[in-house]
Design an enzyme around this catalytic site. Sequence first.
Site, short mmCIF file in Angstrom:
data_model
loop_
_atom_site.label_atom_id
_atom_site.label_comp_id
_atom_site.label_asym_id
_atom_site.label_seq_id
_atom_site.Cartn_x
_atom_site.Cartn_y
_atom_site.Cartn_z
N SER A 12 -5.75 11.18 -3.76
CA SER A 12 -5.14 10.61 -2.89
C SER A 12 -5.71 9.21 -2.55
CB SER A 12 -5.15 11.25 -1.66
OG SER A 12 -4.51 12.45 -1.74
N ARG A 29 -11.09 15.02 5.65
CA ARG A 29 -11.84 14.00 4.62
C ARG A 29 -13.09 13.31 5.24
NH1 ARG A 29 -8.44 16.81 2.43
NH2 ARG A 29 -7.21 16.17 0.48
N GLU A 70 -8.87 6.37 1.50
CA GLU A 70 -9.62 7.70 1.39
C GLU A 70 -10.70 7.48 0.28
OE1 GLU A 70 -10.04 11.50 -0.64
OE2 GLU A 70 -8.01 11.72 -0.01
N1 EPU Z 1 5.74 13.08 0.30
C1 EPU Z 1 6.79 12.13 -0.10
N2 EPU Z 1 6.53 11.22 -1.28
C2 EPU Z 1 5.55 11.47 -1.78
C3 EPU Z 1 4.41 12.10 -1.66
C4 EPU Z 1 4.79 13.06 -0.52
O1 EPU Z 1 7.83 12.10 0.59
O2 EPU Z 1 5.41 10.81 -2.89
C5 EPU Z 1 6.01 13.87 1.39
C6 EPU Z 1 6.64 14.97 1.21
O3 EPU Z 1 7.53 15.16 2.26
C7 EPU Z 1 5.84 16.28 1.08
C8 EPU Z 1 4.71 15.70 2.02
O4 EPU Z 1 4.74 14.36 1.91
O5 EPU Z 1 6.35 17.32 1.37
C9 EPU Z 1 3.40 16.48 1.43
O6 EPU Z 1 3.01 16.30 0.29
P1 EPU Z 1 1.92 16.86 -0.49
O7 EPU Z 1 2.13 18.35 -0.20
O8 EPU Z 1 1.76 16.20 -2.00
O9 EPU Z 1 0.69 16.55 0.37
P2 EPU Z 1 -0.06 15.20 0.89
O10 EPU Z 1 -0.19 15.17 2.33
O11 EPU Z 1 0.72 13.99 0.16
C10 EPU Z 1 -2.42 16.28 0.91
C11 EPU Z 1 -3.90 15.92 0.13
C12 EPU Z 1 -3.82 16.05 -1.23
C13 EPU Z 1 -3.66 17.52 -1.20
C14 EPU Z 1 -2.26 17.84 -0.98
C15 EPU Z 1 -2.01 19.66 -0.95
C16 EPU Z 1 -4.50 13.94 1.66
C17 EPU Z 1 -5.03 12.48 1.74
N3 EPU Z 1 -4.13 14.42 0.34
O12 EPU Z 1 -1.59 15.43 0.14
O13 EPU Z 1 -5.36 15.74 -1.34
O14 EPU Z 1 -3.60 17.89 -2.88
O15 EPU Z 1 -2.24 17.64 0.75
O16 EPU Z 1 -2.65 19.93 0.00
O17 EPU Z 1 -4.80 14.73 2.78
C18 EPU Z 1 -6.89 14.13 -2.57
O18 EPU Z 1 -7.46 14.22 -1.69
O19 EPU Z 1 -7.13 13.67 -3.52
C19 EPU Z 1 -5.37 14.94 -2.93
C20 EPU Z 1 -4.80 15.02 -3.90
#
Ligand code: EPU
Length: 337
Positions: free
Chosen positions: A237, A162, A333
């Site tokens: 995010s 990012r 972000e």
């Molecule tokens: N999780 C929780 N609670 C929540 C959300 C997430 O416990 O409310 C934990 C879970 O363990 C889950 C893990 O976090 O398995 C990862 O969650 P998720 O796959 O939704 O991904 P993320 O790391 O929360 C990132 C990106 C997203 C992108 C997803 C999928 C960042 C800041 N965000 O989110 O990007 O869509 O991975 O690749 O890196 C964006 O940048 O706007 C965005 C949505």
Amino acid sequence: MQISKNISLKPYNTFGIDVLANHFVTVSSINELKTVLKLKDYPNKFVLGGGSNMLLTKNIEALVIHVNLKGISIISEDENTATIKVNAGENWHEFVLWSLKHDFGGLENLSLIPGNVGTAPIQNIGAYGVELKDSFVSCEGLCIETHKIKTFSKTDCDFGYRNSIFKQQEKGKYVIVSVTFKLSKKAHQLNINYGSIASQLELMNISNPTIQDVSKAVIAIRESKLPNPKDIGNSGSFFKNPIITKTHYLDLVNNFPEIPSYVISENEVKIPAGWLIEKAGFKGKCFGNYGVHKKQALVLVNYSDADGSNILKLSKLIQKTVKRLFNISIEAEVNIL
Ligand code: EPU
């Protein structure tokens, strides 16, 4: 090209925050953009792209320039790849759909990300194991001071998680006017091992997925977790996933054995901020017309006509609580204005 006064920016930011721009103009060509940048009557100028990565907390006392340069062209092709130049004002997801219609691979995991093509390199958009930089060749930026176009190669952009030079040393100095991508025409490299893509494909009864299938799976996953800005204002995010030391991580595991993590290097571990925020008790919390999304705690939402400054206050409260509970600083972000 018409300069209007006191225009609401609500339709121009995915958070749907209703603040005013002192002056507002839409530019549809590089020449128009140059003309506007040269206007001496408006000393303060603010460049607006897709408005998908910002939280507006006050009126913008400037001439807001809405970059609306359109056009997608195939500039060269060989047997295996196609090189495509896309103007900055094209909607990102529509461009992804265009690439899939032409059976060009590489962008399928980045389906349904809000925003425009021109702002995608600034934060090196990414999802489901793929980042913009993976198919990026170069971009053209119009220098706000000299009005000359400069081409930035992938190395010049210094992409990170990012992050890029456009968020660092070149911040606010260029308007990105086009982005060039190299996409595959055959033997597409599918990325289906990340997150729930494989299980989603299974659910869809697809065993030999095409790039179009992967896109459909990504769209289904995003729609199940992330609010559509057309229905509920949001900026994806709100925070970045923090990277902590291995020692810090091992300490946390003692108290929270279930903490999810991704190894980044020998001494660094990335923690999903969504988990930290959920554990801190904020997931689904509603404060009148704004709050934290009920299905993904990383996303702050505007339910109707929220004030951006209240959402900012909430983000600070979340940061403070996460810091107190886990001794982790989570960084926004989105750009706060
Ligand atoms: N999780 C929780 N609670 C929540 C959300 C997430 O416990 O409310 C934990 C879970 O363990 C889950 C893990 O976090 O398995 C990862 O969650 P998720 O796959 O939704 O991904 P993320 O790391 O929360 C990132 C990106 C997203 C992108 C997803 C999928 C960042 C800041 N965000 O989110 O990007 O869509 O991975 O690749 O890196 C964006 O940048 O706007 C965005 C949505």
